[in-house]
Design a protein around this motif. Structure first.
Motif, PDB file in Angstrom:
ATOM      1  N   ILE A 113       0.869  -1.170   0.000  1.00 51.59           N
ATOM      2  CA  ILE A 113       0.000   0.000   0.000  1.00 51.59           C
ATOM      3  C   ILE A 113       0.912   1.228   0.000  1.00 51.59           C
ATOM      4  CG2 ILE A 113      -1.652   1.342   1.328  1.00 51.59           C
ATOM      5  CD1 ILE A 113      -3.013  -0.994   0.218  1.00 51.59           C
ATOM      6  N   THR A 145      -0.519  -1.048  -4.451  1.00 52.65           N
ATOM      7  CA  THR A 145      -1.895  -0.576  -4.340  1.00 52.65           C
ATOM      8  C   THR A 145      -1.840   0.893  -3.963  1.00 52.65           C
ATOM      9  OG1 THR A 145      -2.682  -2.751  -3.638  1.00 52.65           O
ATOM     10  CG2 THR A 145      -4.121  -0.874  -3.192  1.00 52.65           C
ATOM     11  N   GLY A 148      -5.166   4.230  -1.419  1.00 56.71           N
ATOM     12  CA  GLY A 148      -5.820   3.565  -0.302  1.00 56.71           C
ATOM     13  C   GLY A 148      -5.987   4.508   0.873  1.00 56.71           C
ATOM     14  N   VAL A 150      -2.966  -1.960  -8.304  1.00 59.34           N
ATOM     15  CA  VAL A 150      -4.375  -1.892  -7.934  1.00 59.34           C
ATOM     16  C   VAL A 150      -4.664  -0.475  -7.456  1.00 59.34           C
ATOM     17  CG1 VAL A 150      -6.120  -2.720  -6.287  1.00 59.34           C
ATOM     18  CG2 VAL A 150      -4.503  -4.332  -7.325  1.00 59.34           C
ATOM     19  N   MET A 152      -9.925  -1.514  -5.883  1.00 57.04           N
ATOM     20  CA  MET A 152     -10.249  -1.930  -4.519  1.00 57.04           C
ATOM     21  C   MET A 152     -11.405  -1.093  -4.005  1.00 57.04           C
ATOM     22  SD  MET A 152      -7.746  -2.268  -1.193  1.00 57.04           S
ATOM     23  CE  MET A 152      -7.335  -0.509  -1.107  1.00 57.04           C
ATOM     24  N   GLN A 200     -12.245  -4.854   0.134  1.00 59.20           N
ATOM     25  CA  GLN A 200     -11.478  -4.469   1.310  1.00 59.20           C
ATOM     26  C   GLN A 200     -12.321  -4.685   2.559  1.00 59.20           C
ATOM     27  OE1 GLN A 200      -9.968  -0.434   1.432  1.00 59.20           O
ATOM     28  NE2 GLN A 200      -8.537  -0.915   3.084  1.00 59.20           N
ATOM     29  N   LYS A 217      -8.948  -8.217   0.479  1.00 57.44           N
ATOM     30  CA  LYS A 217      -7.930  -7.550   1.296  1.00 57.44           C
ATOM     31  C   LYS A 217      -8.370  -7.739   2.740  1.00 57.44           C
ATOM     32  CE  LYS A 217      -5.129  -3.440   1.896  1.00 57.44           C
ATOM     33  NZ  LYS A 217      -5.356  -2.855   3.228  1.00 57.44           N
ATOM     34  N   MET A 275      -1.100  -7.252   1.448  1.00 58.07           N
ATOM     35  CA  MET A 275      -1.425  -6.004   0.766  1.00 58.07           C
ATOM     36  C   MET A 275      -1.565  -4.958   1.855  1.00 58.07           C
ATOM     37  SD  MET A 275      -4.586  -4.895  -1.760  1.00 58.07           S
ATOM     38  CE  MET A 275      -3.995  -5.734  -3.248  1.00 58.07           C
TER      39      MET A 275
END
Length: 308
Positions: free
Chosen positions: A14, A46, A49, A79, A106, A139, A168, A215
């Protein structure tokens, strides 16, 4: 660029969002950060986030960061977090990032959902809105969203929505949920990729339960890479030894409200980003906290040298 699937494994870090001291997006540090994560062994990233300060970005900034990260990542999968209060915003951002070459999106459930049926319907609406050809990461982060997705509800979602290819996993306590997923698959349910979050605090146990990787963010992503690799090779004792060397800093970085400041300070110290600045609301570390982080890093270095 490859898309994520139900077979995706490894470590997707992340990513933080780097800002200059004036709180502008630091484009130079975006490149250096991406390079840093891949140099440390990340399989993918990712972005946008919760720990990437996505809610503090304009739509234009979010798209610019996505475009730059994808270009810098080459053939590595990225992602993109597209969680938003409304489906129209999710649809618009999803279309834009998938057209750029994102590996998937996500989506976290909004806190307004109250029942299992509402959660199920929400994800069905998301899939219908963005299209069944878009790979989705669900998530599951009840500590932040306030939404609890039981193993049985997750099973309903998995069976009904094949484009949800990854979980996730950030439930806490949540190790039993991983076992539930793998037990259901052994009985015939389709496979779901499971990458785990929570800063890696439970990573060895998650891998033993059948997770496919991590992740999440941590300022030393090489720890997660080593633990996932060693666990995948069946070397759990060695994986635990590596994890234990980093555990005090992992724990310190998990402090609610302070963790991102710790992470950004450490990433800046390691040269991944130029500044530890967060956009408001968000504060820098106090001098005493910086001293504590520096002491933990020094102890971690000595422990790793003893393991070498």
């Amino acid at each position: 660029m490859p898309q994520i699937t139900t077979e995706t494994k490894g470590v997707f870090v992340i990513a933080v969002t780097p800002f200059t001291d004036t709180m502008a997006v630091d484009t130079a540090s975006v490149d250096s950060m991406v390079d840093f994560y891949y140099d440390k062994g990340a399989d993918g990233l990712t972005i946008l986030g919760m720990m990437g300060e996505a809610p503090k970005l304009t739509q234009s900034e979010a798209l610019d960061i996505t475009r730059q990260t994808l270009m810098r990542s080459g053939d590595k999968p990225v992602v993109v977090g597209v969680s938003a209060p409304g489906l129209a915003a999710i649809e618009e951002l999803t279309k834009a990032v998938m057209d750029m070459g994102a590996a998937g999106v996500m989506v976290a459930p909004p806190g307004s959902l109250k029942t299992d049926d509402q959660i199920f319907t929400y994800y069905q609406n998301v899939v219908d809105t963005i299209g069944t050809d878009v790979p989705v990461v669900l998530q599951d982060f009840p500590l932040v969203t306030g939404i609890h997705i039981s193993s049985s509800l997750l099973g309903r979602i998995v069976e009904a929505m094949p484009s949800i290819v990854m979980l996730k996993h950030e439930d806490w306590p949540g190790l039993a949920k991983i076992s539930d997923i793998r037990n259901a698959e052994a009985k015939g349910r389709r496979r779901l990729s499971v990458l785990c979050g929570n800063g890696g605090v439970f990573l060895p146990e998650e891998m033993e339960r059948g997770a496919d990787g991590a992740m999440t963010g941590f300022a030393f992503p090489e720890m997660m890479v080593d633990v996932v690799r060693l666990a995948g090779n069946g070397e759990m004792e060695r994986a635990q030894d590596i994890f234990d060397a980093y555990l005090p800093l992992v724990r310190y970085e998990q402090q609610p409200g302070l963790g991102l400041a710790v992470r950004k300070h450490t990433l800046a110290k390691r040269g991944a980003i130029a500044s530890a600045t967060q956009r408001r609301p968000g504060a820098m570390l106090a001098p005493k906290a910086i001293a504590e982080v520096e002491r933990l890093i020094a102890r971690q270095t000595r422990k790793l040298e003893a393991l070498a």
